[in-house]
Design a protein around this motif. Structure first.
Motif, PDB file in Angstrom:
ATOM      1  N   VAL A 149      17.327  14.225  27.044  1.00 35.80           N
ATOM      2  CA  VAL A 149      17.470  12.798  27.323  1.00 35.80           C
ATOM      3  C   VAL A 149      16.219  12.077  26.833  1.00 35.80           C
ATOM      4  CG1 VAL A 149      17.846  11.020  29.062  1.00 35.80           C
ATOM      5  CG2 VAL A 149      18.927  13.266  29.318  1.00 35.80           C
ATOM      6  N   VAL A 150      16.441  11.048  25.992  1.00 39.26           N
ATOM      7  CA  VAL A 150      15.349  10.284  25.391  1.00 39.26           C
ATOM      8  C   VAL A 150      15.466   8.838  25.855  1.00 39.26           C
ATOM      9  CG1 VAL A 150      14.219   9.615  23.240  1.00 39.26           C
ATOM     10  CG2 VAL A 150      15.482  11.783  23.361  1.00 39.26           C
ATOM     11  N   ALA A 151      14.367   8.269  26.312  1.00 43.60           N
ATOM     12  CA  ALA A 151      14.340   6.850  26.701  1.00 43.60           C
ATOM     13  C   ALA A 151      13.781   6.038  25.535  1.00 43.60           C
ATOM     14  CB  ALA A 151      13.483   6.666  27.944  1.00 43.60           C
ATOM     15  N   GLU A 152      14.573   5.078  25.056  1.00 43.27           N
ATOM     16  CA  GLU A 152      14.150   4.241  23.919  1.00 43.27           C
ATOM     17  C   GLU A 152      13.556   2.925  24.413  1.00 43.27           C
ATOM     18  OE1 GLU A 152      16.752   4.539  20.095  1.00 43.27           O
ATOM     19  OE2 GLU A 152      18.147   4.275  21.760  1.00 43.27           O
ATOM     20  N   GLY A 153      12.647   2.380  23.612  1.00 48.44           N
ATOM     21  CA  GLY A 153      12.167   1.024  23.845  1.00 48.44           C
ATOM     22  C   GLY A 153      11.214   0.871  25.011  1.00 48.44           C
ATOM     23  N   VAL A 154      10.473   1.899  25.347  1.00 47.62           N
ATOM     24  CA  VAL A 154       9.500   1.798  26.439  1.00 47.62           C
ATOM     25  C   VAL A 154       8.294   0.990  25.945  1.00 47.62           C
ATOM     26  CG1 VAL A 154       7.980   3.081  27.980  1.00 47.62           C
ATOM     27  CG2 VAL A 154      10.270   3.969  27.433  1.00 47.62           C
ATOM     28  N   GLU A 155       8.002  -0.103  26.654  1.00 47.15           N
ATOM     29  CA  GLU A 155       6.968  -1.016  26.170  1.00 47.15           C
ATOM     30  C   GLU A 155       5.832  -1.270  27.170  1.00 47.15           C
ATOM     31  OE1 GLU A 155       8.892  -4.572  24.920  1.00 47.15           O
ATOM     32  OE2 GLU A 155       9.923  -3.623  23.225  1.00 47.15           O
ATOM     33  N   ASP A 156       6.001  -0.863  28.423  1.00 47.20           N
ATOM     34  CA  ASP A 156       4.917  -1.094  29.381  1.00 47.20           C
ATOM     35  C   ASP A 156       4.860   0.043  30.394  1.00 47.20           C
ATOM     36  OD1 ASP A 156       6.833  -1.613  31.461  1.00 47.20           O
ATOM     37  OD2 ASP A 156       6.990  -3.695  30.768  1.00 47.20           O
ATOM     38  N   ARG A 157       3.814  -0.028  31.248  1.00 48.19           N
ATOM     39  CA  ARG A 157       3.575   1.070  32.182  1.00 48.19           C
ATOM     40  C   ARG A 157       4.645   1.138  33.264  1.00 48.19           C
ATOM     41  NH1 ARG A 157      -0.257   4.549  32.843  1.00 48.19           N
ATOM     42  NH2 ARG A 157      -1.510   3.563  31.225  1.00 48.19           N
ATOM     43  N   ASP A 158       5.189  -0.010  33.702  1.00 42.16           N
ATOM     44  CA  ASP A 158       6.237   0.019  34.732  1.00 42.16           C
ATOM     45  C   ASP A 158       7.463   0.791  34.236  1.00 42.16           C
ATOM     46  OD1 ASP A 158       4.678  -1.419  36.454  1.00 42.16           O
ATOM     47  OD2 ASP A 158       5.611  -3.356  35.973  1.00 42.16           O
ATOM     48  N   GLN A 159       7.830   0.522  33.029  1.00 39.98           N
ATOM     49  CA  GLN A 159       8.967   1.248  32.453  1.00 39.98           C
ATOM     50  C   GLN A 159       8.657   2.735  32.347  1.00 39.98           C
ATOM     51  OE1 GLN A 159       9.593  -0.755  28.725  1.00 39.98           O
ATOM     52  NE2 GLN A 159      10.477  -2.598  29.668  1.00 39.98           N
ATOM     53  N   LEU A 160       7.436   3.044  31.936  1.00 36.53           N
ATOM     54  CA  LEU A 160       7.054   4.448  31.802  1.00 36.53           C
ATOM     55  C   LEU A 160       7.104   5.162  33.153  1.00 36.53           C
ATOM     56  CD1 LEU A 160       5.935   6.847  30.229  1.00 36.53           C
ATOM     57  CD2 LEU A 160       3.630   5.930  30.625  1.00 36.53           C
ATOM     58  N   GLU A 161       6.616   4.509  34.195  1.00 35.18           N
ATOM     59  CA  GLU A 161       6.629   5.139  35.511  1.00 35.18           C
ATOM     60  C   GLU A 161       8.063   5.435  35.949  1.00 35.18           C
ATOM     61  OE1 GLU A 161       4.211   6.353  37.270  1.00 35.18           O
ATOM     62  OE2 GLU A 161       2.816   5.755  35.678  1.00 35.18           O
ATOM     63  N   LEU A 162       8.952   4.506  35.653  1.00 35.32           N
ATOM     64  CA  LEU A 162      10.351   4.711  36.012  1.00 35.32           C
ATOM     65  C   LEU A 162      10.930   5.905  35.239  1.00 35.32           C
ATOM     66  CD1 LEU A 162      12.658   3.522  37.706  1.00 35.32           C
ATOM     67  CD2 LEU A 162      13.268   2.117  35.728  1.00 35.32           C
ATOM     68  N   ILE A 163      10.579   6.014  33.972  1.00 38.84           N
ATOM     69  CA  ILE A 163      11.059   7.116  33.144  1.00 38.84           C
ATOM     70  C   ILE A 163      10.545   8.452  33.695  1.00 38.84           C
ATOM     71  CG2 ILE A 163      10.932   8.149  30.844  1.00 38.84           C
ATOM     72  CD1 ILE A 163      12.679   5.623  31.112  1.00 38.84           C
ATOM     73  N   ARG A 164       9.297   8.484  34.079  1.00 40.51           N
ATOM     74  CA  ARG A 164       8.721   9.714  34.627  1.00 40.51           C
ATOM     75  C   ARG A 164       9.400  10.082  35.939  1.00 40.51           C
ATOM     76  NH1 ARG A 164       2.248   9.165  34.356  1.00 40.51           N
ATOM     77  NH2 ARG A 164       2.428  11.361  34.977  1.00 40.51           N
ATOM     78  N   GLU A 165       9.690   9.057  36.752  1.00 42.95           N
ATOM     79  CA  GLU A 165      10.343   9.309  38.033  1.00 42.95           C
ATOM     80  C   GLU A 165      11.729   9.907  37.845  1.00 42.95           C
ATOM     81  OE1 GLU A 165      12.107   6.555  41.618  1.00 42.95           O
ATOM     82  OE2 GLU A 165      10.264   5.890  40.634  1.00 42.95           O
ATOM     83  N   MET A 166      12.435   9.436  36.807  1.00 40.88           N
ATOM     84  CA  MET A 166      13.797   9.926  36.544  1.00 40.88           C
ATOM     85  C   MET A 166      13.801  11.244  35.788  1.00 40.88           C
ATOM     86  SD  MET A 166      15.823   6.427  35.542  1.00 40.88           S
ATOM     87  CE  MET A 166      15.889   5.047  36.676  1.00 40.88           C
TER      88      MET A 166
END
Length: 604
Positions: A552-569
């Motif tokens: 599973v690849v997350a596209e379009g990550v542009e800030d730390r909030d998004q990154l934290e959510l990706i790491r959590e998932m």
């Protein structure tokens, strides 16, 4: 005249002597010889005439009564010799409108020597039907009391039918019997003259059957033809006597409706036509439903002549097809302006391919767990010398519509393989380069063979080059494409679904299609931190992907909030500007070698 004289001379030679031996009666010792010559010449004459099965010959006396009627005359006009002999020419085969003229012409020849010219005529068959013939007339013994007229008629029915068939073929469609494009244009221009004089409008509809080629491929051309014939019948049943209908190509029809101009009135007609398509068609014992894309142009708003109206409706139809099956578009000038601009852009793109103006940039995919770059996505860039860069969102759709996508796709695959081999030989650490492949590219029959040949040229393995496809490409793929993808899968290729969640939103294909990775679309990533529904969709996609053994690849990550959510998932890989923008090959190599650090920090 010279030809008639030669014919008369030839016929006299065949006869040998005049029909009547009375001219030699004053020579008793030669009477028998003359009679014998006469009989022999008459036999030769009759044998010759009967040996010409396609040449009808009749003989007439000075009163136009039949004295000779060969077998070919029977076949041509229907009368047997017994029925014809003694009958009057004008009562047997001359149409009523020609009767007086034939009688006068025959009398003028006998009395004044005015010959009847050879010409094409339509004479009457026994049934009353007219028969086209080329008729040649010869008068024998014209200076005696017993002049004889012979008519030599050649049947022109075959030639006339061939001419009619040729005329039909040049003006009408063989299958549907509808006027073809040229005939429709001429008819429409004539109708427009009347519409113009009356001061009323006209609507022209360009109808294109959606995915008709698939019906031909799946069911065969006979079933496709049956569908077209049935559709023609349905369309005809809806037309007024003043409306026009034409089949202009294999799966395209145009219709003209004089008196219609208001958009709401035209939409009523469009809805009726869509209704005809929604009614099932019986093909191969099954009911099948089809749809059509429709473009509309209006007179006088969108053109004053037939060709202009057809062209503009075609433009609108093409735009409708881009919006999906069953769509309708009205022509507006901006559509034409867009078409001209796209045409020029396609020409520039073709020149760019030849001039080497295209490059590949590479965007890293970073492991969420380790922070290490695992793969690269190859992204096409066009930077004309001395000009601004052209966005892929602008030139890729143009390449799709113009057919240049195949050349672009080949170039991208070749360049990605060349660069991957170069980095391999240089010891640059990298797992894989992923290349985007469109549905139009997959439609080319040898796409998979070309991919494998490219890898062989650069001695690459299936895990060193991967492909990315959109959901819709997989959903619409036919058996040939699916079979080719499964072969790649079994060879070890990585096949990712790009922009996951934006297509048909059906999860059933994940178990049916050869997929190794999901790339969650950037729209969900962007809104997930503040939108519970987007977050829920992301969580579900990650969960399903992992349960199916997919990356599973997350596209379009542009800030730390998004990154934290990706790491959590617990996404596997992350791709976006927070780490790296797409970079040219030289800068990408520096990143891969660790000479440039990422602006994003997975350890923070």
């Amino acid at each position: 005249m010279r030809r008639e004289q030669r014919f008369r001379h030839w016929l006299r030679r065949l006869l040998g002597k005049p029909f009547s031996p009375r001219a030699h009666a004053e020579e008793p010792d030669s009477v028998e010889r003359v009679r014998r010559q006469y009989l022999e010449s008459e036999q030769r004459f009759r044998a010759l005439l009967e040996s010409l099965p396609k040449v009808a010959v009749q003989g007439y006396d000075r009163n136009r009564r039949v004295i000779y009627w060969n077998e070919a005359s029977t076949r041509l006009y229907g009368y047997t010799p017994e029925e014809a002999l003694g009958g009057l020419l004008e009562e047997l085969i001359i149409p009523d409108a020609m009767r007086e003229g034939v009688i006068r012409a025959h009398r003028a020849w006998i009395r004044e020597g005015v010959e009847i010219p050879a010409e094409e005529l339509e004479l009457r068959h026994k049934s009353g039907e007219l028969v086209p013939v080329f008729s040649h007339h010869v008068m024998l013994q014209e200076h005696t009391d017993d002049p004889l007229m012979f008519c030599v008629d050649v049947d022109l029915s075959g030639q006339k039918q061939a001419h009619r068939d040729l005329e039909f073929a040049t003006r009408y469609d063989r299958l549907t019997q509808l006027p073809n494009r040229l005939t429709f244009e001429a008819d429409l221009d004539h109708v427009l003259d009347g519409v113009r004089r009356r001061g009323i409008g006209l609507a022209l509809l360009y109808v294109d059957i959606d995915r008709f080629v698939e019906i031909n491929d799946a069911l065969g051309y006979e079933q496709g033809d049956q569908l077209l014939i049935e559709l023609t019948r349905r369309l005809r049943d809806q037309l007024r006597s003043t409306d026009l209908l034409s089949r202009v190509s294999s799966d395209e029809f145009v219709l003209a409706f004089p008196g219609l101009h208001r958009e709401e009135d035209v939409l009523q007609i469009v809805n009726k036509i869509h209704g005809l398509f929604r009614q099932p068609f019986g093909l191969e014992g099954h009911e099948r439903r089809i749809s059509a894309s429709i473009g509309v142009s209006l007179f006088p708003d969108n053109g004053s002549a037939a060709r202009e109206l057809i062209r503009n409706a075609d433009v609108a139809k093409n735009r409708a097809k881009l919006e999906g099956r069953g769509s309708v578009r009205f022509f507006h000038q901006r559509l034409h302006d867009e078409l001209v601009r796209e045409h020029r852009l396609a020409e520039s793109l073709e020149r760019a391919l030849e001039a080497g103006e295209l490059t590949l940039h590479y965007q890293p995919q970073v492991s969420v767990a380790s922070g290490r770059i695992e793969n690269l996505e190859a992204l096409l860039r066009w930077e004309p010398p001395g000009g601004a860069a052209v966005s892929p969102y602008e030139f890729i759709p143009v390449a799709e519509r113009s057919g240049l996508i195949h050349r672009l796709g080949d170039w991208v695959m070749e360049e990605a393989c060349r660069q991957r081999a170069r980095w391999r030989d240089a010891g640059v650490p990298l797992e894989r380069i992923d290349v985007n492949v469109s549905g139009r590219q997959l439609a080319k029959p040898d796409i998979f063979e070309r991919l494998n040949r490219c890898l062989l040229r650069y001695r690459l393995g299936p895990r060193e080059i991967g492909i990315e496809l959109t959901e819709n490409v997989l959903i619409e793929a036919d058996e040939r494409i699916l079979s080719g993808l499964w072969q790649l899968y079994h060879q070890g290729f990585r096949i990712a679904i790009d922009d996951f969640g934006t297509g048909y939103s059906s999860l059933s294909y994940l178990k049916r299609f050869p997929v190794t990775a999901l790339k969650i679309d950037r729209s969900f990533i962007r809104d997930a931190p503040g939108e519970p529904k987007d977050r829920a969709i992301m969580e579900a996609a990650v969960f399903i992907g992992h349960r199916l053994g997919l990356e599973v690849v997350a596209e379009g990550v542009e800030d730390r909030d998004q990154l934290e959510l990706i790491r959590e998932m617990k996404c596997d890989l992350v791709q976006g500007y927070f780490f790296y923008r797409p970079l040219p090959a030289e800068k990408t190599e520096r990143v891969l070698l660790g000479l440039v650090s990422s602006p994003g920090d997975l350890q923070g």
